[in-house]
Design an enzyme around this catalytic site. Structure first.
Site, PDB file in Angstrom:
ATOM      1  N   ASP A 114      -4.435  -0.513  -1.306  1.00  0.00           N
ATOM      2  CA  ASP A 114      -3.476   0.362  -1.263  1.00  0.00           C
ATOM      3  C   ASP A 114      -3.418   0.322  -2.451  1.00  0.00           C
ATOM      4  O   ASP A 114      -2.976   1.291  -3.147  1.00  0.00           O
ATOM      5  CB  ASP A 114      -2.281  -0.470  -0.418  1.00  0.00           C
ATOM      6  CG  ASP A 114      -2.059  -1.249  -1.345  1.00  0.00           C
ATOM      7  OD1 ASP A 114      -2.082  -1.857  -2.081  1.00  0.00           O
ATOM      8  OD2 ASP A 114      -0.646  -1.688  -1.048  1.00  0.00           O
ATOM      9  N   CYS A 140      -3.457  -3.633  -5.163  1.00  0.00           N
ATOM     10  CA  CYS A 140      -3.646  -5.003  -4.820  1.00  0.00           C
ATOM     11  C   CYS A 140      -3.001  -5.884  -6.424  1.00  0.00           C
ATOM     12  O   CYS A 140      -3.453  -7.363  -5.972  1.00  0.00           O
ATOM     13  CB  CYS A 140      -5.082  -5.055  -4.403  1.00  0.00           C
ATOM     14  SG  CYS A 140      -6.015  -4.313  -5.230  1.00  0.00           S
ATOM     15  N   HIS A 184     -12.006  -4.533  -5.993  1.00  0.00           N
ATOM     16  CA  HIS A 184     -10.607  -5.154  -4.758  1.00  0.00           C
ATOM     17  C   HIS A 184      -9.978  -6.225  -5.227  1.00  0.00           C
ATOM     18  O   HIS A 184     -10.866  -6.947  -5.587  1.00  0.00           O
ATOM     19  CB  HIS A 184     -10.762  -4.923  -3.453  1.00  0.00           C
ATOM     20  CG  HIS A 184      -9.950  -5.778  -2.416  1.00  0.00           C
ATOM     21  ND1 HIS A 184      -8.512  -5.076  -2.896  1.00  0.00           N
ATOM     22  CD2 HIS A 184      -9.461  -6.563  -1.737  1.00  0.00           C
ATOM     23  CE1 HIS A 184      -7.460  -5.889  -2.444  1.00  0.00           C
ATOM     24  NE2 HIS A 184      -8.612  -7.005  -1.461  1.00  0.00           N
TER      25      HIS A 184
END
Length: 304
Positions: free
Chosen positions: A165, A168, A284
């Site tokens: 989002d 992270c 990520h």
């Protein structure tokens, strides 16, 4: 006779329109072939071993093809707006047959069928490209996760998923703290630390794509953005967090050595996993936890 002459003039005009449409279709076909040649050249210029560049290449190819498809569709729509009567040539052909004027074949219906066939082929092509891109990304993702799992297993750890989002990195840090601290607080303290120690961070603050350096004002604005938005974090923010928490932070990647930030601190490190192909957005951060076999009876223990 006059009526037949006028009707014949209208037919010739429609035939000119049809010829113009066919020229546009041929141009679209030529542009697509040229784009495919360009794409092949792009693919040949990127080594298959460079997975990061190959991933970016797939995204660039999809963007170029989508842009051309959109432009061609807009040109077809503008043509239809300029010549709205072009869709009525079937009825003209029927009238020509009744009047027996040169017994013209049904040109328009054939052109329409060709357009529909081309449109169907183009849709199939785009679907194949999208599917191939998803398959490539899934393959990269599986390989990356397999390598990361092996590294973590050697440390008796496994990956713990964190929501993608924009927060992270901060959520992965938050997940491993023994004390409570919100993501908002982590962001705010990170930004404030970087602003107070601007001379330590500014030399390393540059454009990741172009490599150009930013000004002091740019850096201060960047720090304010850390507080206000879900902007992604990187090594600068991790360096600040290491000083704030006074502990080292390890970053594990599939194809690179482990990065240790804050080696001057002697506490047990926080451990983050940095993934290149974890989600559609790309990079990520995930957290880690002890292997399930060693985490009996509830939640995994904190690492710090």
């Amino acid at each position: 006779m006059e009526e037949a002459y006028l009707f014949q003039q209208m037919v010739w005009e429609q035939m000119d329109i049809t010829s113009e449409h066919q020229r546009m279709i041929r141009r679209h076909h030529r542009e697509k072939k040229e784009l495919q040649a360009r794409i092949q050249s792009m693919k040949n210029s990127v080594p298959k071993s460079d997975k990061k560049k190959r991933k970016q290449l797939l995204l660039d190819v999809a963007r170029l093809e989508a842009e051309m498809e959109q432009r061609h569709q807009q040109e077809l729509e503008r043509f239809q707006e300029n010549f709205p009567d072009n869709s009525d040539l079937d009825s003209i052909t029927e009238d020509l047959a009744k009047m027996d004027i040169e017994n013209q074949p049904p040109r328009v219906s054939s052109a329409q069928r060709r357009r529909e066939r081309r449109a169907a082929l183009e849709r199939e092509s785009l679907e194949r490209i999208a599917k191939a891109e998803m398959e490539h990304m899934a393959s990269f993702r599986r390989e990356e996760e397999k390598k990361v799992a092996a590294i973590l297993e050697s440390k008796n750890l496994e990956m713990k998923d964190i929501p993608a989002d924009g927060h992270c990195m901060y959520r992965a840090i938050q997940d491993q703290l023994v004390f409570s601290m919100t993501v908002e607080s982590l962001r705010c303290r990170t930004a404030e630390y970087m602003q107070k120690h601007v001379d330590d961070f500014l030399p390393f603050f540059s454009d990741p794509e172009m490599g150009g350096t930013y000004t002091r004002d740019d850096f201060m604005s960047y720090c304010e953005n850390i507080k206000r938005s879900a902007s992604w974090g990187g090594q600068l923010e991790l360096r600040a967090l290491s000083h704030i928490l006074q502990m080292p932070i390890e970053v594990i990647q599939a194809d690179s050595p482990i990065i240790v930030i804050g080696e001057e601190y002697k506490k047990k490190p926080l451990i983050l996993v940095y993934l290149h192909y974890a989600c559609n957005l790309g990079e990520h951060y995930n957290s880690v936890k002890p292997l399930e076999a060693g985490a009996v009876g509830g939640a995994a223990p904190r690492l710090f």
